[in-house]
Enzyme design. Structure first.
Site, mmCIF file in Angstrom:
data_model
loop_
_atom_site.group_PDB
_atom_site.id
_atom_site.type_symbol
_atom_site.label_atom_id
_atom_site.label_comp_id
_atom_site.label_asym_id
_atom_site.label_seq_id
_atom_site.Cartn_x
_atom_site.Cartn_y
_atom_site.Cartn_z
ATOM 1 C CG ASP A 24 -2.233 0.939 1.089
ATOM 2 O OD1 ASP A 24 -2.130 1.892 0.051
ATOM 3 O OD2 ASP A 24 -3.104 0.808 1.936
HETATM 4 C C1 BGC Z 1 -4.938 3.247 0.269
HETATM 5 C C2 BGC Z 1 -5.236 2.202 -0.730
HETATM 6 C C3 BGC Z 1 -5.016 3.016 -2.187
HETATM 7 C C4 BGC Z 1 -3.733 3.706 -2.130
HETATM 8 C C5 BGC Z 1 -3.470 4.484 -3.661
HETATM 9 C C6 BGC Z 1 -3.738 4.241 0.039
HETATM 10 O O1 BGC Z 1 -3.845 5.388 0.846
HETATM 11 O O2 BGC Z 1 -4.975 2.547 1.595
HETATM 12 O O3 BGC Z 1 -6.481 1.713 -0.908
HETATM 13 O O4 BGC Z 1 -5.149 2.206 -3.436
HETATM 14 O O5 BGC Z 1 -3.637 4.680 -1.082
HETATM 15 O O6 BGC Z 1 -4.135 5.496 -3.709
#
Ligand code: BGC
Length: 783
Positions: free
Chosen positions: A274
């Site tokens: 993530d």
């Molecule tokens: C979130 C993810 C997301 C990623 C990219 C993160 O803050 O937890 O679910 O895909 O950002 O935007």
């Protein structure tokens, strides 16, 4: 002679390097390309494109903003070898990219689909497949390669701020809905990223919190949905989560990413992080986390340094690089797909309008209040959310859509009129409140989204006037949440003083005039309903139904669509009734929000969250202890009635097939879901009273029409995880299959025999602390 030999070798080397240089990546030469890559190039491929938005340095070639503005990230290109960049973009309710671009008159809006919870409430895997297919087409046509979705964390507790992106408190429903979604998206030749793997069940301190979970609860509840979706739909990528699991960051856990995911389940795609700051690079690569997102130059430099120092071997790095190459060759960007930037947004809006209606759950409908009587013309529309409808949650799960149809507009579109003076009052209030918020919180980021406005007080006299002039009252209650924060009990899980007063007054006044009141719940997660649900005549849970929300709700209110959604989670009486609430940071003291990457609150269940409720999540707890709830898991009414035949179960080896006929015996066409719960015989391990093992939904049945549904499950699906022998064990004996329309509404039971079976797996992912696990073995189960 010696010199001549040297020159010859040199020439051969030059030739070799040259010919390899000339060689470009294709699906047939991955091993050769791997050999041709320098260590620096390999490191580059494992780190997303450094991006100034995330503090990762200046833009470089292949910068996300140059490829698809507003996408969440990219992988880096290596031109020499024909390795193209790939584009990774959110998210679960539709593609999230920037809708406009500087110096460009075109727009790049995407369709805002219903949130995950609304999709899972449909219990309709074919419908979810179609939604996935439609979203996937927008991914393809806007030039992205991977959709960062579906979100499939378990609804461990109603207060998790991101539950709206996720599917259910039940792993089977989660797994099956995710499977359909992934298959739909990927049918376009683009990828998905199932996320957030795993036990990311709270937002508070999400980047630092350690989820301590027993191996059994992990296997049966938190990993199970991922296991189902990964085995059945082969997502191209998996996203490891922000949190720690039993002591290790998930992205650094070999047990999680290699032993379970790859060796046990056969996952052959890539794992990406993530969107974290750099963590232990050696541990990540050795664990099998192939791609670091959003990517920083220092990470690539560190990989090189660690190989040079011997802490990482070239073999460790090559495993990840090879998987990255295998991933790259599958992508449309690598294949040179000429995307149009013009998906058919008009057609896609129809898909979201229809799919949202199928996720709506009719919770109450006294004396056939809904659909609205034919003579209904004029509606008194209360609740500020009616005029400011919520299409979806906030954060990366939000979509940049061209418009949102609010309820007032939707009702107008199907021929109703709304009380003009009431509307004018709300519009004025809304404009005033919005302006106030905008000036108070100018720094409010995209991340926190648009807040739900406080309910407007309406004088009783004015309500009386409305009751005289209109045919029916509709009150909308709205809630919104999103990543980076959890929900609070007062005024969020619970209703506010203003909402309670409005409900009381409107119901009181309209009922005194013999007129009905309908409540619309435009929410992303569970709301307290027990204290007020007796007041209105009907309650329709619409969730956050996407950009066509107002139209979708109007279709159901008018009866053009018969609701057939079922709750994918329990609505308890009090949130404290969930045993997990004890170990949820519901009372933390937040510090001011300080960065994109998470907040640092203080309080309990912030550094550690111990999953003491163990396997007793949601209905597994309530149905075992027979605790009263407000609405049970699986519940949802219809405008018609159904009758069920006698179910049968047949076995073929370790595979079971149940069949049951469903007949529409009412006056309206409609669909119905049949849920199959199983009660196991007494065995070594304690078990919940009932567990969902299969479900199926009918097509739309005309009045009088029937259909035979087939529900399948296997002996493996009946197994529980025995930690002592690190095996899934299916006890032999007599099981009870309970067919129902909710976990509490069982209409038929069938006994069936199962032979003992066991499936050994690896003894990994042990918790670090002693968990005081909830045991309910004193409760006997009704067989
Ligand atoms: C979130 C993810 C997301 C990623 C990219 C993160 O803050 O937890 O679910 O895909 O950002 O935007």
């Amino acid at each position: 002679m010696k010199n001549l030999f040297k020159i010859l070798i040199l020439l051969m080397n030059v030739f070799l390097i040259h010919s390899l240089n000339a060689q470009k990546l294709s699906s047939d030469n991955i091993d050769e390309i791997l050999k041709a890559m320098t260590l620096e190039e390999k490191a580059k491929l494992l780190v997303g494109t450094p991006n100034h938005l995330f503090g990762g340095g200046e833009s470089t070639v292949g910068h996300t903003e140059e490829l698809v503005p507003g996408a969440a990230g990219t992988t880096q290109n290596i031109e020499r070898l024909g390795i193209t960049s790939t584009v990774l973009s959110d998210g679960p309710a539709g593609l999230r990219i920037s809708p406009t671009r500087p110096g460009d008159d075109d727009t790049y809006y995407c369709t805002g689909f219903p949130v995950g919870t609304c999709l899972s409430s449909s219990w309709n895997t074919e419908l979810v497949y179609e939604v996935g297919k439609t979203i996937g087409n927008e991914v393809l046509e806007y030039g992205a390669d991977v959709l960062l979705a579906p979100g499939m964390n378990i609804h461990r507790n109603p207060l998790c701020g991101r539950n709206f992106e996720y599917y259910s408190e039940d792993p089977l429903l989660t797994g099956k809905i995710a499977e359909a979604y992934v298959n739909g998206v990927q049918s376009n030749g683009v990828g998905t990223s199932v996320k957030h793997y795993v036990a990311n069940n709270q937002e508070t301190n999400r980047t630092g919190n350690d989820s301590q979970v027993s191996q059994r609860a992990l296997r049966e509840i938190y990993l199970k949905g991922f296991e189902i979706a990964i085995k059945e739909s082969k997502p191209w990528t998996v996203m490891s989560s922000y949190n720690k699991l039993n002591g290790d960051f998930t992205q650094e856990s070999h047990g999680l990413l290699t032993t379970v995911l790859r060796e046990e389940w056969g996952f052959d795609g890539i794992v990406m992080t993530d969107w974290t700051r750099p963590r232990n690079i050696v541990a990540q690569i050795k664990a099998g986390n192939d791609l670091m997102e959003p990517g920083m130059q220092v990470q690539a430099e560190e990989i090189v340094a660690k190989v040079n120092s011997g802490e990482l071997t070239m073999e460790d790095v090559d495993k990840c690089v090879k998987r990255m190459l295998e991933f790259v060759v599958k992508t449309p960007r690598f294949k040179g797909y000429k995307y149009s930037n013009k998906p058919n947004l008009k057609e896609n809006a129809k898909v979201t309008r229809q799919s949202a209606t199928e996720g709506m759950v009719l919770l109450k409908n006294i004396n056939k209040t809904l659909p609205l009587a034919e003579q209904t013309k004029n509606i008194a529309l209360f609740g500020v959310t009616s005029y400011d409808f919520i299409a979806g949650g906030t954060g990366s799960g939000d979509v940049n859509k061209a418009y949102v149809v609010d309820l007032m507009e939707g009702l107008g579109n199907v021929g109703y009129t709304v009380q003009e003076d009431l509307k004018a009052l709300y519009e004025k209030y809304k404009a005033y409140e919005r302006a106030k918020i905008a000036s108070e919180t100018e720094a409010r980021s995209w991340f926190l989204g648009k807040p739900v406005l406080k309910e407007m007080p309406v004088a009783r006299l004015f309500i009386q006037k409305q009751a005289e002039e209109s045919d029916v009252a509709v009150i909308t209650i709205g809630r919104n949440s999103g990543e980076g924060g959890d929900r609070k009990i007062p005024n969020d899980y619970g209703i506010t003083t203003e909402e309670r007063k409005l409900l009381n007054d409107v119901c009181d006044v309209f009922h005194s005039k013999g007129k009905k009141v309908v409540v619309i719940l435009n929410i992303g997660g569970v709301l307290e309903t027990a204290s007020w649900k007796n007041l209105p005549d009907a309650i329709l849970l619409t969730w956050q139904p996407g950009q066509e929300g107002g139209n979708s709700v109007a279709d159901v209110l008018k009866g053009t669509v018969n609701p057939s959604g079922k709750l994918p989670m329990t609505f308890p009486i009090a949130v404290m009734d969930h045993p997990s609430t004890n170990n949820f940071p519901y009372d933390y003291t937040p510090k001011p929000y300080n960065s994109f990457f998470g907040n640092s609150p203080e309080g309990k269940d912030v550094d550690y969250t111990v999953y003491e409720e163990d396997i007793y999540v949601g209905y597994r707890y309530f149905s075992t202890v027979n605790k009263p709830i407000s609405y049970p898991f699986g519940f949802g009414l219809s405008y018609t009635d159904f009758e069920y035949g006698k179910p049968k179960i047949s076995a073929k080896g370790s595979e079971f097939t149940a069949t049951i006929s469903v007949k529409n015996i009412g006056q309206k066409a409609g669909k119905q879901v049949v849920e199959l719960y199983v009660t196991a015989p007494d065995g070594k391990l304690e078990k919940p009273a009932k567990e969902l093992k299969a479900f199926a939904k009918t097509k739309e049945l005309a009045p009088g029409e029937s259909q035979i549904l087939t529900l399948k499950f296997s002996a493996y699906d009946l197994a529980s995880y025995d930690e002592a022998i690190h095996s899934w064990v299916t006890d032999g004996g007599k099981y009870t299959a309970k067919f129902g329309t909710s976990v509490e509404d069982i209409f038929s039971k069938v006994l069936f025999n199962v032979s003992k079976a066991s499936y050994e797996v690896n003894d990994v992912l042990k918790p670090e602390v002693d968990i005081n696990r909830l045991s309910l073995k004193q409760y006997s189960h009704d067989k």
